[in-house]
Design a protein around this motif. Structure first.
Motif, PDB file in Angstrom:
ATOM      1  N   LEU A  86       0.821  -1.214   0.000  1.00  0.00           N
ATOM      2  CA  LEU A  86       0.000   0.000   0.000  1.00  0.00           C
ATOM      3  C   LEU A  86       0.853   1.262   0.000  1.00  0.00           C
ATOM      4  O   LEU A  86       0.434   2.310  -0.487  1.00  0.00           O
ATOM      5  N   LEU A  87       2.070   1.175   0.547  1.00  0.00           N
ATOM      6  CA  LEU A  87       2.970   2.328   0.587  1.00  0.00           C
ATOM      7  C   LEU A  87       4.077   2.232  -0.462  1.00  0.00           C
ATOM      8  O   LEU A  87       4.956   3.094  -0.513  1.00  0.00           O
ATOM      9  N   SER A  88       4.041   1.175  -1.273  1.00  0.00           N
ATOM     10  CA  SER A  88       5.080   0.967  -2.277  1.00  0.00           C
ATOM     11  C   SER A  88       4.537   1.248  -3.672  1.00  0.00           C
ATOM     12  O   SER A  88       3.350   1.037  -3.947  1.00  0.00           O
ATOM     13  N   GLU A  89       5.398   1.700  -4.553  1.00  0.00           N
ATOM     14  CA  GLU A  89       4.986   1.956  -5.929  1.00  0.00           C
ATOM     15  C   GLU A  89       5.087   0.702  -6.795  1.00  0.00           C
ATOM     16  O   GLU A  89       4.372   0.568  -7.782  1.00  0.00           O
ATOM     17  N   THR A  90       5.961  -0.217  -6.432  1.00  0.00           N
ATOM     18  CA  THR A  90       6.145  -1.413  -7.263  1.00  0.00           C
ATOM     19  C   THR A  90       5.094  -2.490  -6.987  1.00  0.00           C
ATOM     20  O   THR A  90       4.628  -3.159  -7.901  1.00  0.00           O
ATOM     21  N   LYS A  91       4.729  -2.682  -5.734  1.00  0.00           N
ATOM     22  CA  LYS A  91       3.708  -3.673  -5.318  1.00  0.00           C
ATOM     23  C   LYS A  91       4.025  -5.076  -5.842  1.00  0.00           C
ATOM     24  O   LYS A  91       3.134  -5.829  -6.228  1.00  0.00           O
ATOM     25  N   SER A  92       5.297  -5.417  -5.854  1.00  0.00           N
ATOM     26  CA  SER A  92       5.705  -6.696  -6.435  1.00  0.00           C
ATOM     27  C   SER A  92       5.824  -7.785  -5.379  1.00  0.00           C
ATOM     28  O   SER A  92       5.984  -7.520  -4.187  1.00  0.00           O
ATOM     29  N   ILE A  93       5.746  -9.019  -5.860  1.00  0.00           N
ATOM     30  CA  ILE A  93       6.011 -10.202  -5.039  1.00  0.00           C
ATOM     31  C   ILE A  93       6.703 -11.219  -5.938  1.00  0.00           C
ATOM     32  O   ILE A  93       6.311 -11.406  -7.095  1.00  0.00           O
ATOM     33  N   SER A  94       7.758 -11.824  -5.450  1.00  0.00           N
ATOM     34  CA  SER A  94       8.489 -12.799  -6.263  1.00  0.00           C
ATOM     35  C   SER A  94       7.631 -14.030  -6.513  1.00  0.00           C
ATOM     36  O   SER A  94       6.655 -14.292  -5.790  1.00  0.00           O
ATOM     37  N   TYR A  95       8.014 -14.795  -7.528  1.00  0.00           N
ATOM     38  CA  TYR A  95       7.277 -16.010  -7.848  1.00  0.00           C
ATOM     39  C   TYR A  95       7.299 -16.989  -6.675  1.00  0.00           C
ATOM     40  O   TYR A  95       6.268 -17.536  -6.282  1.00  0.00           O
ATOM     41  N   LEU A  96       8.508 -17.182  -6.108  1.00  0.00           N
ATOM     42  CA  LEU A  96       8.633 -18.081  -4.958  1.00  0.00           C
ATOM     43  C   LEU A  96       7.877 -17.521  -3.758  1.00  0.00           C
ATOM     44  O   LEU A  96       7.206 -18.276  -3.030  1.00  0.00           O
ATOM     45  N   GLY A  97       7.948 -16.208  -3.553  1.00  0.00           N
ATOM     46  CA  GLY A  97       7.214 -15.570  -2.455  1.00  0.00           C
ATOM     47  C   GLY A  97       5.720 -15.760  -2.595  1.00  0.00           C
ATOM     48  O   GLY A  97       5.004 -15.941  -1.604  1.00  0.00           O
ATOM     49  N   CYS A  98       5.245 -15.728  -3.838  1.00  0.00           N
ATOM     50  CA  CYS A  98       3.810 -15.927  -4.108  1.00  0.00           C
ATOM     51  C   CYS A  98       3.390 -17.347  -3.723  1.00  0.00           C
ATOM     52  O   CYS A  98       2.359 -17.546  -3.082  1.00  0.00           O
ATOM     53  N   LEU A  99       4.208 -18.335  -4.101  1.00  0.00           N
ATOM     54  CA  LEU A  99       3.893 -19.724  -3.768  1.00  0.00           C
ATOM     55  C   LEU A  99       3.942 -19.963  -2.259  1.00  0.00           C
ATOM     56  O   LEU A  99       3.112 -20.687  -1.712  1.00  0.00           O
ATOM     57  N   ALA A 171       1.971 -13.943 -20.395  1.00  0.00           N
ATOM     58  CA  ALA A 171       1.603 -12.559 -20.720  1.00  0.00           C
ATOM     59  C   ALA A 171       1.577 -11.696 -19.467  1.00  0.00           C
ATOM     60  O   ALA A 171       2.609 -11.338 -18.923  1.00  0.00           O
ATOM     61  N   SER A 172       0.388 -11.388 -19.001  1.00  0.00           N
ATOM     62  CA  SER A 172       0.254 -10.493 -17.849  1.00  0.00           C
ATOM     63  C   SER A 172       0.704 -11.176 -16.558  1.00  0.00           C
ATOM     64  O   SER A 172       0.462 -12.363 -16.342  1.00  0.00           O
ATOM     65  N   HIS A 173       1.389 -10.403 -15.726  1.00  0.00           N
ATOM     66  CA  HIS A 173       1.822 -10.888 -14.421  1.00  0.00           C
ATOM     67  C   HIS A 173       1.184 -10.063 -13.317  1.00  0.00           C
ATOM     68  O   HIS A 173       1.695 -10.022 -12.201  1.00  0.00           O
ATOM     69  N   ILE A 174       0.088  -9.416 -13.643  1.00  0.00           N
ATOM     70  CA  ILE A 174      -0.598  -8.554 -12.681  1.00  0.00           C
ATOM     71  C   ILE A 174      -1.727  -9.333 -12.019  1.00  0.00           C
ATOM     72  O   ILE A 174      -2.695  -9.727 -12.673  1.00  0.00           O
ATOM     73  N   ILE A 175      -1.600  -9.569 -10.724  1.00  0.00           N
ATOM     74  CA  ILE A 175      -2.631 -10.272  -9.960  1.00  0.00           C
ATOM     75  C   ILE A 175      -3.623  -9.246  -9.431  1.00  0.00           C
ATOM     76  O   ILE A 175      -3.258  -8.354  -8.670  1.00  0.00           O
ATOM     77  N   LYS A 176      -4.857  -9.389  -9.847  1.00  0.00           N
ATOM     78  CA  LYS A 176      -5.892  -8.419  -9.445  1.00  0.00           C
ATOM     79  C   LYS A 176      -6.449  -8.786  -8.068  1.00  0.00           C
ATOM     80  O   LYS A 176      -7.634  -9.094  -7.901  1.00  0.00           O
ATOM     81  N   HIS A 177      -5.558  -8.760  -7.105  1.00  0.00           N
ATOM     82  CA  HIS A 177      -5.926  -9.113  -5.741  1.00  0.00           C
ATOM     83  C   HIS A 177      -4.881  -8.521  -4.810  1.00  0.00           C
ATOM     84  O   HIS A 177      -3.885  -7.941  -5.260  1.00  0.00           O
ATOM     85  N   PHE A 178      -5.092  -8.671  -3.476  1.00  0.00           N
ATOM     86  CA  PHE A 178      -4.112  -8.123  -2.546  1.00  0.00           C
ATOM     87  C   PHE A 178      -3.186  -9.197  -1.980  1.00  0.00           C
ATOM     88  O   PHE A 178      -2.324  -8.908  -1.154  1.00  0.00           O
ATOM     89  N   PHE A 179      -3.350 -10.444  -2.432  1.00  0.00           N
ATOM     90  CA  PHE A 179      -2.414 -11.511  -2.090  1.00  0.00           C
ATOM     91  C   PHE A 179      -2.528 -12.616  -3.128  1.00  0.00           C
ATOM     92  O   PHE A 179      -3.395 -12.572  -4.011  1.00  0.00           O
ATOM     93  N   CYS A 180      -1.643 -13.600  -3.037  1.00  0.00           N
ATOM     94  CA  CYS A 180      -1.616 -14.682  -4.028  1.00  0.00           C
ATOM     95  C   CYS A 180      -2.644 -15.753  -3.676  1.00  0.00           C
ATOM     96  O   CYS A 180      -2.324 -16.708  -2.948  1.00  0.00           O
ATOM     97  N   ASP A 181      -3.830 -15.601  -4.201  1.00  0.00           N
ATOM     98  CA  ASP A 181      -4.870 -16.607  -4.014  1.00  0.00           C
ATOM     99  C   ASP A 181      -4.998 -17.433  -5.280  1.00  0.00           C
ATOM    100  O   ASP A 181      -4.547 -17.025  -6.360  1.00  0.00           O
TER     101      ASP A 181
END
Length: 311
Positions: A86-99, A171-181
């Motif tokens: 919420l305070l970051s501009e990148t809002k990224s999560i690594s692939y391993l972090g997502c799993l 293609a897209s790597h944008i998850i339309k959510h606030f966590f990896c569900d």
């Protein structure tokens, strides 16, 4: 897991969060930070109150203290990362972090589900077979129920993550959510997800519906028993012991069923975010209030804890 083969073009994902409106980021951060702190403090107090009062060392409060611990773990898997984004501009999560997030989210969430079922069975024995309560709900059996809940939940989470790790993301790597569900990640895959959807739905039915049916069966038996009680006072006393648990079950399973028991084609981003917030953030935050406001035993436990702190 063939991570490199299936994610050669992805360093990770972008989590859109609850809202893409820049003006809402800081207010949302403040709201969810307060909710997270209330969740952690409230559930820690529940655990300490139960530990401090020997009269609360019963199966019901054994399961409640473990439910509070799981709720802390459950929200900690999701909310801190959401607050950072919420305070970051990148809002990224690594692939391993997502799993990893997906694994622990499912493990702790499913353990919550099985603990709610264990509490329903405890209520069933206490109301329908009170004379055998101490024999049936003995400490060894309660511990086995807890360990079984954890084992099944972690096995389910492991199988789900192994399944998701085999998907390709082109293609897209944008998850339309606030966590990896599961559902939002499945939507991004360029693999054929039809078989994955069937496995996910079948496995979800097996793991989530089983404790839900257990709860449903327990309450049907409880209702039949309560209706046979001749006095109104006796009926009210029996019902009052189930009120808190039933409230949590409705909040938790209502939102879970809405999110997970639909085909992927019916997935709605906004509605699912709201429903997911209910069982990932709101329900764990409300647990301490629901179980303590009308519970004389817990109020006594809190007073004893307060006296110990003051002394």
């Amino acid at each position: 897991m063939e991570i490199r083969n299936h994610t050669s073009s992805t360093a990770g994902f972008i989590l859109l969060g609850l809202s893409s409106n820049p003006q809402l980021q800081k207010p949302l951060f403040a709201i969810f930070l307060i909710m997270y702190l209330v969740t952690v403090v409230g559930n820690v107090l529940i655990i300490l109150a139960i530990r401090s009062d020997s009269r609360l060392h019963t199966p019901m409060y054994f399961f409640l203290s473990n439910l509070s611990f799981m709720d802390i773990c459950f929200t900690t898997v999701i909310v801190p990362k959401m607050l950072v984004n919420l305070l970051s501009e990148t809002k990224s999560i690594s692939y391993l972090g997502c799993l990893v997030q997906m694994y622990f989210f499912m493990a702790f969430g499913n353990t919550d589900s099985y603990l709610l079922a264990s509490m329903a069975l405890d209520q069933l024995v206490a109301i329908c077979n009170p004379f055998r309560y101490d024999t049936v709900m003995n400490p060894r059996r309660c511990l086995l129920m807890l360990l079984g809940s954890c084992a099944i939940s972690h096995l389910h989470a492991m199988l789900r993550v192994l399944l998701m790790s085999r998907l390709s993301f082109c293609a897209s790597h944008i998850i339309k959510h606030f966590f990896c569900d599961t559902q939002p990640v499945l939507k991004l895959s360029c693999s054929d997800t039809s078989s994955s959807q069937i496995v996910v739905m079948t496995e979800t039915l097996a793991v989530i519906v089983t404790p839900f049916l257990c709860i449903l069966f327990s309450y049907l038996r409880i209702i039949v028993t309560v209706l046979r009680i001749p006095s109104v006072a006796g009926k009210w006393k029996a019902c009052s012991t189930c009120g808190s648990h039933l409230t949590i079950v409705i909040l938790f399973y209502g939102s879970v069923i809405y999110v997970y028991f639909r085909p992927l084609s019916m997935y709605s981003v906004v509605k699912d975010r709201v429903a997911t917030v209910m069982y990932t953030v709101v329900t764990p935050m409300l647990n301490p209030f629901i179980y303590s406001l009308r519970n004389k035993d817990m109020k006594r436990g809190f007073r004893k804890l307060r006296d110990r702190i003051h002394s």
